[in-house]
Motif scaffolding. Structure first.
Motif, PDB file in Angstrom:
ATOM      1  N   GLY A 105       0.777  -1.233   0.000  1.00 52.33           N
ATOM      2  CA  GLY A 105       0.000   0.000   0.000  1.00 52.33           C
ATOM      3  C   GLY A 105       0.807   1.280   0.000  1.00 52.33           C
ATOM      4  N   PHE A 106       2.134   1.170   0.061  1.00 54.37           N
ATOM      5  CA  PHE A 106       2.909   2.420   0.161  1.00 54.37           C
ATOM      6  C   PHE A 106       2.776   3.273  -1.102  1.00 54.37           C
ATOM      7  CE2 PHE A 106       6.551   5.204   0.144  1.00 54.37           C
ATOM      8  CZ  PHE A 106       6.473   5.717   1.430  1.00 54.37           C
ATOM      9  N   CYS A 107       2.768   2.608  -2.251  1.00 59.08           N
ATOM     10  CA  CYS A 107       2.680   3.362  -3.506  1.00 59.08           C
ATOM     11  C   CYS A 107       1.248   3.777  -3.811  1.00 59.08           C
ATOM     12  CB  CYS A 107       3.188   2.497  -4.657  1.00 59.08           C
ATOM     13  SG  CYS A 107       2.070   1.112  -5.015  1.00 59.08           S
ATOM     14  N   THR A 108       0.273   3.154  -3.117  1.00 63.68           N
ATOM     15  CA  THR A 108      -1.127   3.241  -3.540  1.00 63.68           C
ATOM     16  C   THR A 108      -1.699   4.668  -3.557  1.00 63.68           C
ATOM     17  OG1 THR A 108      -1.393   0.988  -2.711  1.00 63.68           O
ATOM     18  CG2 THR A 108      -3.411   2.201  -3.211  1.00 63.68           C
ATOM     19  N   PRO A 109      -1.455   5.504  -2.544  1.00 62.78           N
ATOM     20  CA  PRO A 109      -2.006   6.865  -2.641  1.00 62.78           C
ATOM     21  C   PRO A 109      -1.529   7.598  -3.893  1.00 62.78           C
ATOM     22  CG  PRO A 109      -1.208   6.434  -0.417  1.00 62.78           C
ATOM     23  CD  PRO A 109      -0.764   5.279  -1.270  1.00 62.78           C
ATOM     24  N   GLY A 110      -0.241   7.434  -4.224  1.00 63.79           N
ATOM     25  CA  GLY A 110       0.294   8.099  -5.417  1.00 63.79           C
ATOM     26  C   GLY A 110      -0.324   7.531  -6.682  1.00 63.79           C
ATOM     27  N   ILE A 111      -0.467   6.216  -6.721  1.00 64.96           N
ATOM     28  CA  ILE A 111      -1.059   5.583  -7.909  1.00 64.96           C
ATOM     29  C   ILE A 111      -2.520   6.015  -8.050  1.00 64.96           C
ATOM     30  CG2 ILE A 111      -1.859   3.334  -8.795  1.00 64.96           C
ATOM     31  CD1 ILE A 111       0.919   2.286  -8.244  1.00 64.96           C
ATOM     32  N   VAL A 112      -3.230   6.031  -6.940  1.00 62.22           N
ATOM     33  CA  VAL A 112      -4.639   6.460  -6.984  1.00 62.22           C
ATOM     34  C   VAL A 112      -4.738   7.895  -7.514  1.00 62.22           C
ATOM     35  CG1 VAL A 112      -6.551   7.143  -5.465  1.00 62.22           C
ATOM     36  CG2 VAL A 112      -5.562   4.857  -5.268  1.00 62.22           C
TER      37      VAL A 112
ATOM     38  N   THR B  73       2.927  -5.123  -5.896  1.00 58.55           N
ATOM     39  CA  THR B  73       1.695  -5.636  -6.495  1.00 58.55           C
ATOM     40  C   THR B  73       1.913  -6.133  -7.917  1.00 58.55           C
ATOM     41  OG1 THR B  73       0.400  -4.122  -5.184  1.00 58.55           O
ATOM     42  CG2 THR B  73      -0.677  -5.055  -7.090  1.00 58.55           C
ATOM     43  N   GLY B  74       2.706  -5.391  -8.666  1.00 59.39           N
ATOM     44  CA  GLY B  74       2.797  -5.674 -10.102  1.00 59.39           C
ATOM     45  C   GLY B  74       1.742  -4.839 -10.795  1.00 59.39           C
ATOM     46  N   TYR B  75       2.005  -4.469 -12.033  1.00 57.45           N
ATOM     47  CA  TYR B  75       1.171  -3.441 -12.670  1.00 57.45           C
ATOM     48  C   TYR B  75      -0.112  -3.973 -13.310  1.00 57.45           C
ATOM     49  CZ  TYR B  75       4.717   0.013 -11.731  1.00 57.45           C
ATOM     50  OH  TYR B  75       5.563   0.864 -11.086  1.00 57.45           O
ATOM     51  N   ARG B  76      -0.189  -5.267 -13.597  1.00 55.58           N
ATOM     52  CA  ARG B  76      -1.367  -5.731 -14.339  1.00 55.58           C
ATOM     53  C   ARG B  76      -2.681  -5.376 -13.639  1.00 55.58           C
ATOM     54  NH1 ARG B  76      -4.790  -9.078 -13.864  1.00 55.58           N
ATOM     55  NH2 ARG B  76      -3.716 -10.420 -12.403  1.00 55.58           N
ATOM     56  N   PRO B  77      -2.834  -5.701 -12.338  1.00 54.11           N
ATOM     57  CA  PRO B  77      -4.109  -5.339 -11.705  1.00 54.11           C
ATOM     58  C   PRO B  77      -4.341  -3.829 -11.641  1.00 54.11           C
ATOM     59  CG  PRO B  77      -2.585  -6.339 -10.106  1.00 54.11           C
ATOM     60  CD  PRO B  77      -1.955  -6.477 -11.444  1.00 54.11           C
ATOM     61  N   ILE B  78      -3.273  -3.073 -11.542  1.00 52.64           N
ATOM     62  CA  ILE B  78      -3.428  -1.607 -11.483  1.00 52.64           C
ATOM     63  C   ILE B  78      -3.909  -1.103 -12.849  1.00 52.64           C
ATOM     64  CG2 ILE B  78      -2.228   0.575 -11.062  1.00 52.64           C
ATOM     65  CD1 ILE B  78      -0.257  -1.050  -9.277  1.00 52.64           C
TER      66      ILE B  78
END
Ligand code: FAD
Ligand code: FES
Ligand code: FES
Length: 505
Positions: free
Chosen positions: A129-136, A166-171
């Protein structure tokens, strides 16, 4: 047109009121006014330490990982709002003047997640989840785009967001499921009110927060900029601060006098004329990209791979020239085209061939109080061929190890004149005088006639070995890029691009 009208109104206010002494922006649905902050404060420092907005993370602190991505909404000439993802770690707080700052905490409504957040859950797009806020936040900006996202578009939008687990596919799946070009969230529904709130901030006045010893200033006109820079000739000028931000976060420089160009009216103008393209110095790389792509598709590809969306949204064309970097991408690409740079000091303007601007490592032909105001690139004539290639360790978000750009003037199948420029081969972006002379008279259909030019590159450059590449690698790549350009212009059938090679497999 509407933008001009607003600016004219601002200028009238401006004369009456003098500089504004506080930074103003929208945050969490209200207007924030700050009349005291250290000029070097980054947006991330303010968010996490002052505003308690700890959802925005700090990873690298140098614009590379995207953990700190937030979105700036800005009023557009048509009355709409832009959604610009930026790296808060290297964006200075003062640069948010007049914008609405949106962070990951803003997205959900109570327990109801924003569509991009919900899609990340549904597609299992997060692990630690560390990258998640930025990705969102990058996906939130993409969600507000007016066209449906494509696979390549999603990859480009995420090039500045690193996810290690996570890997990018689901993102990517989450992005494709939601970013359909029809934004229908509460931000879209409230566009009119949000735009009106931003319009109320657009006073067109100079901004000066601080005192003569430490200030963040943002002049609103070239006249104000000239006066301010003449008064504080040692002040750091910033365009997007994608370089200067790192002086602060990595070199820990305590910059006390900062003049931001981001509010200077007219300095962001892009004029696409029939003979030339003129790009104002503070035009962002993102805005300049389609205009450069219209000059030649290789420039479009160069801009797609320039940094990341976050870097392109803040970084400026003027900053990429003025920083004098020997590995900057635009300089060699524009030198080969035959571009000129325009410099201003007070009312005086100087124009010089772009290659002459770069004097030596870290030294440019720019006097005290002088600033880069524009770059002017000629369009290619019918008898001219152009190629530009960037070679870096990664395809995305990487600085060039070698960047080569070439313009050939043709008389039938013979080269009548050539402009060859490289980055990464010398202490400055530099033309290859010997190779250029050797190319004159070379024939496209006779590869043996290219040899003298390929050999001449050894006399033009003595590259160095550093962490990006060895000297030997650079020399070999430089020659290969010239050869590749000649093969392509000659119309060879062999695939020369990665995409073509993959397609042929
Ligand atoms: C993660 C990351 C990736 C990057 N990738 C690339 C890349 O792929 N290719 C590449 O070429 N660069 C890259 N860069 C470097 C940088 O983003 C670019 O050079 C950018 O164009 C700099 O513009 P800026 O407006 O942010 O410059 P700033 O940081 O604002 O300024 C840079 C320098 O130019 C001066 N300056 C700025 N504007 C003017 C002006 N108008 N007149 C006089 N002086 C001025 C400043 O005083 C400073 O010395 C990258 C940077 C980061 C952090
Ligand atoms: S913290 Fe890595 S880009 Fe800002
Ligand atoms: S979820 Fe762990 S870094 Fe992306």
């Amino acid at each position: 047109m509407q933008e001009r009208a607003i600016e004219a109104g601002m200028a009238a206010n401006d004369q009456e009121a003098g500089p504004r002494g506080s930074l103003t922006f929208r945050f969490r649905g209200r207007t924030v006014a700050l009349d005291r902050f250290a000029p070097r404060t980054t947006l991330l420092d303010w968010l996490r330490e002052e505003a308690g907005a700890k959802g925005t993370k700090e990873g690298c602190g140098e614009g590379d990982c995207g953990a700190c991505t937030v979105v700036l909404s800005r009023l557009q000439p048509d009355g709409g709002l832009s959604y610009e993802p930026v790296n808060a770690c290297i964006l200075l707080l003062g640069q948010v003047d007049g914008t609405e700052v949106l962070t990951v905490e803003d997205l959900a409504e109570g327990q109801r997640l924003h569509p991009v957040q919900q899609a990340m859950v549904d597609h299992h797009g997060s692990q630690c989840g560390f990258c998640t806020p930025g990705i969102v936040m990058s996906l939130f900006a993409l969600y507000h785009q007016r066209e449906p996202a494509t696979y390549q578009g999603v990859c480009d939008a995420l090039a500045g967001n690193l996810c290690r687990c996570t890997g990018y596919r689901p993102i990517i799946d989450a992005a494709l499921a939601t970013c359909d070009g029809r934004p229908a969230d509460r931000f879209a529904a409230a566009t009119a009110e949000r735009a009106a709130a931003l319009a109320a901030l657009a006073d067109g006045r100079d901004l000066f927060v601080g005192d003569d010893h430490a200030f963040f200033a943002a002049p609103a006109s070239e006249a104000s900029l000239a006066a301010l820079y003449a008064r504080f000739p040692r002040a750091a000028l910033i365009g997007g601060a994608t370089d200067v931000g790192l002086w602060i976060t990595k070199r820990l420089r305590d910059l006390r006098e900062i003049i931001w160009l981001g509010r200077v009216a007219g300095l962001d103008a892009i004029e696409a004329g029939t003979d030339a393209l003129r790009i104002g110095a503070r035009a962002t790389l993102q805005r300049a990209a389609p205009h450069l792509a219209a000059l030649h598709p290789d420039l479009g590809e160069l801009m797609r791979r320039f940094g990341s969306r976050q870097v392109r949204e803040s970084g400026t064309v003027g900053g990429n020239i003025a920083n004098g970097s020997p590995i900057g991408d635009l300089a060699p690409a524009l030198i080969a085209l035959g571009a000129r740079v325009e410099l201003k000091r007070g009312g005086a303007t100087r124009v010089l061939p772009l290659e002459d601007f770069f004097v030596a490592y870290g030294k440019q032909d720019r006097g005290a109080g002088e600033y880069v105001s524009a770059v002017v690139a000629p369009r290619l004539a019918a008898d001219e061929a152009y190629r530009a290639f960037k070679v870096a360790k990664r395809i995305d978000e990487d600085i060039s190890a070698v960047m080569g750009a070439f313009r050939f003037t043709l008389e039938g199948r013979q080269i009548a004149a050539a402009r060859v420029a490289y980055g990464g081969m010398a202490a400055t972006p530099k033309r290859a005088a010997n190779a250029e002379s050797a190319l004159v008279g070379a024939r496209l259909d006779d590869q043996a006639s290219w040899t003298a030019a390929l050999d001449a590159l050894k006399r033009d450059y003595a590259p160095i070995t550093d962490m990006r590449a060895t000297a030997a690698y650079r020399a070999e790549v430089a020659a290969n890029l010239l050869k590749k350009a000649l093969i392509e212009v000659a119309g060879g059938a062999a695939p020369t691009r990665i995409g073509d090679v993959l397609a042929a497999l």
